[in-house]
Design a protein around this motif. Structure first.
Motif, PDB file in Angstrom:
ATOM      1  N   ASP A  42      -1.792   2.394  -5.072  1.00  0.00           N
ATOM      2  CA  ASP A  42      -1.487   3.711  -4.497  1.00  0.00           C
ATOM      3  C   ASP A  42      -2.752   4.533  -4.361  1.00  0.00           C
ATOM      4  OD1 ASP A  42      -1.908   4.521  -7.128  1.00  0.00           O
ATOM      5  OD2 ASP A  42      -0.247   5.930  -7.130  1.00  0.00           O
ATOM      6  N   GLN A  98      -1.164   9.156   7.703  1.00  0.00           N
ATOM      7  CA  GLN A  98      -0.200   8.053   7.691  1.00  0.00           C
ATOM      8  C   GLN A  98      -0.675   6.941   8.626  1.00  0.00           C
ATOM      9  OE1 GLN A  98       3.825   9.327   8.517  1.00  0.00           O
ATOM     10  NE2 GLN A  98       4.567   7.226   8.720  1.00  0.00           N
ATOM     11  N   ALA A  99      -0.740   5.718   8.130  1.00  0.00           N
ATOM     12  CA  ALA A  99      -1.108   4.594   8.992  1.00  0.00           C
ATOM     13  C   ALA A  99      -0.001   4.428  10.035  1.00  0.00           C
ATOM     14  CB  ALA A  99      -1.241   3.309   8.155  1.00  0.00           C
ATOM     15  N   LYS A 139       3.555  -0.983   3.954  1.00  0.00           N
ATOM     16  CA  LYS A 139       2.860   0.305   3.825  1.00  0.00           C
ATOM     17  C   LYS A 139       3.878   1.433   3.761  1.00  0.00           C
ATOM     18  CE  LYS A 139      -1.076  -1.124   6.657  1.00  0.00           C
ATOM     19  NZ  LYS A 139      -1.929  -0.757   7.796  1.00  0.00           N
ATOM     20  N   ALA A 172      -2.285  -4.647   4.966  1.00  0.00           N
ATOM     21  CA  ALA A 172      -1.275  -4.733   3.898  1.00  0.00           C
ATOM     22  C   ALA A 172       0.076  -5.111   4.510  1.00  0.00           C
ATOM     23  CB  ALA A 172      -1.167  -3.391   3.173  1.00  0.00           C
ATOM     24  N   ALA A 215       0.850  -1.200   0.000  1.00  0.00           N
ATOM     25  CA  ALA A 215       0.000   0.000   0.000  1.00  0.00           C
ATOM     26  C   ALA A 215       0.881   1.244   0.000  1.00  0.00           C
ATOM     27  CB  ALA A 215      -0.886  -0.005   1.233  1.00  0.00           C
ATOM     28  N   ASP A 254       0.499   5.259   0.118  1.00  0.00           N
ATOM     29  CA  ASP A 254      -0.352   6.435   0.275  1.00  0.00           C
ATOM     30  C   ASP A 254       0.531   7.667   0.367  1.00  0.00           C
ATOM     31  OD1 ASP A 254      -3.062   5.290   0.522  1.00  0.00           O
ATOM     32  OD2 ASP A 254      -2.205   4.269   2.267  1.00  0.00           O
ATOM     33  N   TYR A 313      -6.792  -1.612   2.704  1.00  0.00           N
ATOM     34  CA  TYR A 313      -6.014  -2.769   3.145  1.00  0.00           C
ATOM     35  C   TYR A 313      -5.287  -2.475   4.456  1.00  0.00           C
ATOM     36  CZ  TYR A 313      -6.960  -5.020  -1.270  1.00  0.00           C
ATOM     37  OH  TYR A 313      -7.596  -5.606  -2.322  1.00  0.00           O
ATOM     38  N   ALA A 360       2.873   2.502   8.802  1.00  0.00           N
ATOM     39  CA  ALA A 360       3.448   2.861   7.489  1.00  0.00           C
ATOM     40  C   ALA A 360       4.820   3.498   7.690  1.00  0.00           C
ATOM     41  CB  ALA A 360       2.524   3.836   6.767  1.00  0.00           C
ATOM     42  N   GLY A 386      -3.559   2.028   3.000  1.00  0.00           N
ATOM     43  CA  GLY A 386      -3.022   1.383   4.198  1.00  0.00           C
ATOM     44  C   GLY A 386      -3.906   1.566   5.425  1.00  0.00           C
ATOM     45  N   THR A 387      -4.821   2.540   5.387  1.00  0.00           N
ATOM     46  CA  THR A 387      -5.667   2.793   6.560  1.00  0.00           C
ATOM     47  C   THR A 387      -7.041   2.132   6.436  1.00  0.00           C
ATOM     48  OG1 THR A 387      -6.278   4.899   5.524  1.00  0.00           O
ATOM     49  CG2 THR A 387      -4.608   4.983   7.275  1.00  0.00           C
TER      50      THR A 387
END
Ligand code: DC
Length: 239
Positions: free
Chosen positions: A137, A203-204, A152, A149, A11, A13, A146, A207, A142-143
Motif C-alpha cells: 500500500d 488513481q491509475a 489495483k 500489478a 497494489a 493506493d 508496479y 485501478a 499502481g502508477t
C-alpha cells in the motif's frame, strides 16, 4: 520456477487515513501474501532526518542534506516474534512506534516530494516485491512502483470520516489529538501528495475505486472478493 497464484501483486493506493494498511494487511493474511507498508519507508527517512536535526531550523531541509543522510540509512522490516507484526527498522533499530507520531506525519509529505528519496524507496519496494505474492500500500504503487500489478485498488473516504478514524487510532495508542488538528494534517498531506511533481498521488487508469466512507471492514472484504474473485481464480487456474 513454477508460478503459482502467490505471484500476484496487489497494489493499494489512496488518500491518507483511508484504512489502506488495515485493508492491505487483512487481504495479505487471507491470501497468505506478504504485506508491505511503503509509507513506513518514507516515514523512516523522515524520522532519521528529524533525529539528525534537519528539521530544527526549517520545515523544508535542502534535498542535498537529506540525500547525504540517505547514504547512511538502511531500512529493513523485522517480524516481531511475539505479535507476528512486521516492524520497520532503521539501521537495525526498531522504530515502528516513532514513525507513527504526529511530528513525523507533519514532515513526511515534504520528504516524499524529493526525487532521490523516491528513487531509492521505489528500488527497495521493487526488490521486496519481486517474487510477487505481495500486497503493497502507498500512493504510487499502481502508477509507478508496479504499473503492471494484477490488482489495483484506489481508496478514498470523506475527510471527516478519515480524520475521526485517525483520531481514534491515535487515541488507542494513548495519544490525544484534537479532531481539527488531525483533519488539517490529513488534508495538507492530501494536498502535497497529489500536487507534487514526482509521482503524484493519482488513481491509475486501471485501478478500481473504493470509497469506504460508509463501509465496514467486513463489507470491504466482500467487495474485494466480489470485484476480484474472478481474477484471483483465473490467475490460479492459469498457473
Ligand atoms: O501511508 P502513510 O500515511 O503512512 O504514508 C506517509 C506519507 O508517505 C504520505 O503522506 C505520503 C508518503 N508516501 C508516498 O509518497 N508514497 C508512497 N508509496 C507511500 C507513502
Amino acid at each position: 520456477m513454477e508460478r503459482t497464484s502467490r505471484d500476484l501483486i496487489i497494489a493499494i493506493d489512496g488518500h491518507s487515513s483511508t484504512g489502506k494498511s488495515t485493508y492491505a494487511k487483512l487481504i495479505a493474511k487471507e491470501l497468505g501474501y506478504v504485506y508491505v507498508d511503503s509509507g513506513a519507508m518514507y516515514r523512516a527517512v523522515t524520522l532519521y532526518c528529524m533525529e539528525h536535526g534537519l528539521f530544527d531550523q526549517t520545515d523544508e531541509p535542502e534535498a542535498g542534506e537529506v540525500n547525504a543522510h540517505l547514504e547512511h540509512l538502511y531500512i529493513t522490516f523485522r517480524r516481531n516474534p511475539e505479535t507476528g507484526v512486521n516492524e520497520t527498522c532503521i539501521n537495525g533499530r526498531v522504530v515502528e512506534q516513532e514513525i507513527r507520531s504526529m511530528a513525523v506525519s507533519d514532515h513526511v509529505s515534504y520528504i516524499s516530494t524529493l526525487p532521490d528519496v523516491r528513487t531509492q524507496m521505489v528500488e527497495l519496494q521493487r526488490e521486496i516485491g519481486q517474487d510477487g505474492g505481495v500486497v503493497m500500500d502507498g500512493r504510487d504503487i499502481g502508477t509507478v512502483v508496479y504499473p503492471h500489478a494484477h490488482i489495483k485498488i484506489f481508496m478514498t473516504a470523506r475527510p471527516d470520516v478519515r480524520a475521526e478514524r485517525r483520531r481514534k487510532e491515535l487515541e488507542g495508542k494513548g495519544i490525544d489529538e484534537d479532531f481539527e488538528k488531525v483533519k488539517r494534517n490529513i488534508m495538507e498531506r492530501d494536498r502535497i501528495d497529489s500536487g507534487r511533481a514526482t509521482s503524484p498521488l493519482k488513481q491509475a487508469e486501471d485501478a478500481v475505486l473504493l470509497d469506504n466512507s460508509e463501509m465496514t471492514i467486513a463489507g470491504q472484504m466482500s467487495w474485494f472478493y466480489e470485484t476480484f474473485g474472478k481474477r484471483l481464480k483465473a490467475h490460479g487456474e492459469e498457473d
